[in-house]
Design an enzyme around this catalytic site. Sequence first.
Site, PDB file in Angstrom:
ATOM      1  N   GLN A 252      33.769   8.824  73.002  1.00  0.00           N
ATOM      2  CA  GLN A 252      33.308   9.805  71.798  1.00  0.00           C
ATOM      3  C   GLN A 252      33.795  10.912  72.307  1.00  0.00           C
ATOM      4  OE1 GLN A 252      30.532   7.213  73.273  1.00  0.00           O
ATOM      5  NE2 GLN A 252      31.640   5.947  71.905  1.00  0.00           N
TER       6      GLN A 252
ATOM      7  N   GLY B 263      36.722   2.928  70.895  1.00  0.00           N
ATOM      8  CA  GLY B 263      37.993   2.206  70.601  1.00  0.00           C
ATOM      9  C   GLY B 263      38.895   3.189  71.092  1.00  0.00           C
ATOM     10  N   HIS B 264      39.684   2.729  72.185  1.00  0.00           N
ATOM     11  CA  HIS B 264      40.655   3.334  72.837  1.00  0.00           C
ATOM     12  C   HIS B 264      42.299   2.759  72.783  1.00  0.00           C
ATOM     13  CE1 HIS B 264      37.694   5.665  75.418  1.00  0.00           C
ATOM     14  NE2 HIS B 264      37.407   5.784  74.282  1.00  0.00           N
TER      15      HIS B 264
ATOM     16  N   ASP C 242      37.989  10.107  69.220  1.00  0.00           N
ATOM     17  CA  ASP C 242      39.430   9.461  68.726  1.00  0.00           C
ATOM     18  C   ASP C 242      40.610  10.391  68.821  1.00  0.00           C
ATOM     19  OD1 ASP C 242      38.363   6.943  67.933  1.00  0.00           O
ATOM     20  OD2 ASP C 242      37.799   7.810  65.973  1.00  0.00           O
TER      21      ASP C 242
ATOM     22  N   LYS D 267      41.922   9.945  73.879  1.00  0.00           N
ATOM     23  CA  LYS D 267      41.351   9.698  75.405  1.00  0.00           C
ATOM     24  C   LYS D 267      42.214   8.508  76.097  1.00  0.00           C
ATOM     25  CE  LYS D 267      37.141   9.518  73.808  1.00  0.00           C
ATOM     26  NZ  LYS D 267      37.447   9.832  72.422  1.00  0.00           N
TER      27      LYS D 267
END
Length: 414
Positions: free
Chosen positions: A207, A40-41, A13, A16
């Site tokens: 990650q 989750g981006h 988080d 990225k």
Amino acid sequence: MTTVAVVGGQWGDEGKGKVVDLLSEDAAHVVRCQGGANAGHTIVIGAREFKLHLVPTGILHPDVQCYLGAGVVLDMEALLTELRDLQAVGIQSEGRFWISPYTHVVMPYHKEQDARQEQRRGRTALGTTSRGIGPCYADKAHRTGFRFADVLDTAFFREQVGDTLSSDAVDSLIQHAEQLRPHLGDVEERLFLARQRGERIVFEGAQGVLLDSTFGTYPYVTSSHTCAAGVCQGAGLGPSSIDETLLVLKAYCTRVGHGPFPTEDNSIFAEDCASIREVGTTTGRTRRLGWFDAVLGRWSVQLNGADAIVLTKLDILDTLEIIKICVGYTVNGEERVRPPVTQSEWESATPTYEEWPGWQLPTVGITDPAQLPEAALAYIQRIAELCGAPVFIVSVGPARDQTLTLRPQVQEAT
Ligand code: GDP
Ligand code: IMO
Ligand code: MG
């Protein structure tokens, strides 16, 4: 630099997604190489916000080809939902999104195992995303997994899966695989040829280094190789295929899930987690907060052979009077500048802090580095110095244009 790996340098988080989106502007290919729907981006484009889990961020740029490399674990149902959601807002994936036949498929029983293992651990639960990631990678290592190509080999799949699953569950998996068949691609060959032609490839990390299954805060880690070295194995390319490695570090630290976090201090910010965008994109959990940890930053630079740092979320520090940076630990009465290894060492690690004056001025909206407050520049330079890599890009907001390029200035200073 034709190929660039973008990897998270903390516990995930770091931003990225935003960085890959920026770099996708002049890229031809964007590749996810590890992890799965645990990622989750969040990407903000004007008034629109996209939350991606499996689909590479490059999908938001119509001319970019996107790939799931062999190192990814594939939740077919989650992917179909994501593709449908993208299509609903006008983003097409046909003919530009490819899945390697070697990706391992997350089975329904992987998610059940994930939940059961967490329950069994009780007080020492890892706080996984419940996406079946660990059990799927474990089956891969045990040689009992099914790859995307295996599920598409329907007669073989039916026979092998036997009565592990109900026939309805098997039918449903085969149906999902068939729906995804148009995306089956020779990812390894496509990327190899793209590399030969000198086309720009962005490898999108998921990650972060401290969640790496080898070098992270084990066992409070994910089950893939999150370092830059994992990129090659996950994409099916050789080690010389990465021209530049950018390490994304948040200007402070966050963590979702359980496990050691020496600089944790959840009272740093007056704002709630939602307003500083520190709520997990995948699970909706509030992220734990802490000061920037330069011991771990240096470790991440080292493990990744990072060429440079992208420092994100500097704007979140704008209102602070004092900003702390962890420069070492005391572990069982002994001073250390290297990360602990064992859980008891992690638990006993007390940070040694440097205190830096805050700038107490808004950085949001600044695009020219010369206009950054002096204290902000000093903070950035100190991070570069302590971590041992220059800061090339600074992010001061979620949007594309809330970004500063610092290459020359900070390079000279380090
Ligand atoms: P990722 O998993 O590394 O892509 O990061 P996430 O998207 O899960 O979390 C980062 C969050 O911070 C997202 O909501 C981003 O929109 C947001 N973000 C990224 N960079 C910045 C920044 O520089 N400032 C602010 N305020 N938010 C940012
Ligand atoms: P992105 O790509 C933050 C964390 C989980 C848990 C541990 C193991 O958005 O940075 P898993 O489900 O992988 O077995 O969970 O890893 N985790 C993440 N934390 N960002 C992520 O991805 C994460 N993916 C997994 O919270 O602590
Ligand atoms: Mg995330």
